[in-house]
Design a protein around this motif. Sequence first.
Motif, PDB file in Angstrom:
ATOM      1  N   TYR A   1      -2.225 -12.522  -9.403  1.00 17.63           N
ATOM      2  CA  TYR A   1      -2.222 -12.139  -7.985  1.00 17.63           C
ATOM      3  C   TYR A   1      -3.035 -10.863  -7.759  1.00 17.63           C
ATOM      4  CZ  TYR A   1       1.402 -15.408  -6.333  1.00 17.63           C
ATOM      5  OH  TYR A   1       2.104 -16.511  -5.968  1.00 17.63           O
ATOM      6  N   LEU A   2      -2.851  -9.871  -8.621  1.00 13.39           N
ATOM      7  CA  LEU A   2      -3.544  -8.599  -8.448  1.00 13.39           C
ATOM      8  C   LEU A   2      -5.051  -8.737  -8.650  1.00 13.39           C
ATOM      9  CD1 LEU A   2      -1.032  -6.175 -10.188  1.00 13.39           C
ATOM     10  CD2 LEU A   2      -1.500  -6.388  -7.740  1.00 13.39           C
TER      11      LEU A   2
ATOM     12  N   TRP B   1      -6.413 -10.423  -5.668  1.00 14.34           N
ATOM     13  CA  TRP B   1      -6.357  -9.512  -4.525  1.00 14.34           C
ATOM     14  C   TRP B   1      -7.671  -8.751  -4.356  1.00 14.34           C
ATOM     15  CZ3 TRP B   1      -3.935  -4.119  -5.029  1.00 14.34           C
ATOM     16  CH2 TRP B   1      -3.852  -3.477  -3.786  1.00 14.34           C
TER      17      TRP B   1
ATOM     18  N   GLU C   1      -8.665  -9.892  -0.949  1.00 14.94           N
ATOM     19  CA  GLU C   1      -8.057  -8.837  -0.135  1.00 14.94           C
ATOM     20  C   GLU C   1      -6.731  -9.281   0.476  1.00 14.94           C
ATOM     21  OE1 GLU C   1     -10.896  -7.226   2.639  1.00 14.94           O
ATOM     22  OE2 GLU C   1     -12.329  -6.774   1.048  1.00 14.94           O
ATOM     23  N   ARG C   2      -6.080 -10.238  -0.179  1.00 12.91           N
ATOM     24  CA  ARG C   2      -4.766 -10.710   0.252  1.00 12.91           C
ATOM     25  C   ARG C   2      -3.790 -10.651  -0.916  1.00 12.91           C
ATOM     26  NH1 ARG C   2      -6.750 -16.142   2.807  1.00 12.91           N
ATOM     27  NH2 ARG C   2      -8.420 -15.547   1.434  1.00 12.91           N
ATOM     28  N   LEU C   3      -2.602 -10.132  -0.616  1.00 13.32           N
ATOM     29  CA  LEU C   3      -1.547 -10.034  -1.612  1.00 13.32           C
ATOM     30  C   LEU C   3      -0.257 -10.429  -0.904  1.00 13.32           C
ATOM     31  CD1 LEU C   3      -1.234  -9.049  -4.575  1.00 13.32           C
ATOM     32  CD2 LEU C   3      -0.687  -6.806  -3.667  1.00 13.32           C
TER      33      LEU C   3
ATOM     34  N   ASP D   1       3.276 -10.523   0.688  1.00 15.38           N
ATOM     35  CA  ASP D   1       4.023  -9.367   1.195  1.00 15.38           C
ATOM     36  C   ASP D   1       5.025  -8.810   0.181  1.00 15.38           C
ATOM     37  OD1 ASP D   1       2.648  -9.401   3.579  1.00 15.38           O
ATOM     38  OD2 ASP D   1       4.172 -10.580   4.640  1.00 15.38           O
TER      39      ASP D   1
ATOM     40  N   ARG E   1       3.200  -6.986  -2.469  1.00 16.20           N
ATOM     41  CA  ARG E   1       2.637  -5.724  -1.960  1.00 16.20           C
ATOM     42  C   ARG E   1       3.738  -4.674  -1.828  1.00 16.20           C
ATOM     43  NH1 ARG E   1      -2.351  -3.315  -0.555  1.00 16.20           N
ATOM     44  NH2 ARG E   1      -1.632  -1.218  -0.155  1.00 16.20           N
ATOM     45  N   THR E   2       4.884  -5.082  -1.335  1.00 14.76           N
ATOM     46  CA  THR E   2       6.018  -4.164  -1.200  1.00 14.76           C
ATOM     47  C   THR E   2       6.446  -3.635  -2.564  1.00 14.76           C
ATOM     48  OG1 THR E   2       6.762  -5.347   0.773  1.00 14.76           O
ATOM     49  CG2 THR E   2       8.389  -3.962  -0.342  1.00 14.76           C
TER      50      THR E   2
ATOM     51  N   LEU F   1       4.613  -3.505  -5.292  1.00 15.69           N
ATOM     52  CA  LEU F   1       3.539  -2.665  -5.829  1.00 15.69           C
ATOM     53  C   LEU F   1       3.595  -1.278  -5.203  1.00 15.69           C
ATOM     54  CD1 LEU F   1       0.972  -2.231  -7.516  1.00 15.69           C
ATOM     55  CD2 LEU F   1      -0.330  -3.215  -5.609  1.00 15.69           C
ATOM     56  N   ASP F   2       3.733  -1.233  -3.891  1.00 16.05           N
ATOM     57  CA  ASP F   2       3.809   0.066  -3.208  1.00 16.05           C
ATOM     58  C   ASP F   2       4.999   0.890  -3.719  1.00 16.05           C
ATOM     59  OD1 ASP F   2       1.548  -0.499  -1.718  1.00 16.05           O
ATOM     60  OD2 ASP F   2       2.671  -1.136   0.059  1.00 16.05           O
TER      61      ASP F   2
END
Length: 121
Positions: A78-79, A82, A86-88, A90, A93-94, A96-97
């Motif tokens: 996925y990464l 990405w 430019e899509r991951l 949600d 992404r949450t 990862l953040d």
Amino acid sequence: MIPTDVAALSGGGDLQSQISDVRREIRHLQEAVLSHAVIDQAIGVVITVGGLRPDQGVDVLTAVSRRTGIGVGAVAEYLVDWVVTERLPDGLRTALDAALAETRAVLAENAPPVTCPVAAR
């Protein structure tokens, strides 16, 4: 006449079975190498985005895997995707953040913060 068939040379199926086993092992090794390459690439994405050291990138990648319940190899795919799409997802992404924020908090406690212009995106 000289036999050219492997089974005929071996006098039976034992050699043929061994060859099949070796071919299967080669396929598994090739898959493992590819998987490791994708994981290494994903670590590169994480350290670039997060302004981290490689060992911290590994920690973030495994933290994202734990937080999402998705295997490390799939998270890595996925990464890496990405970067291109430019899509991951949600949830990813949450996670990862959150993992990056946690790692940065530890960095802030122990050393001067590391900045990366890509992370500002």
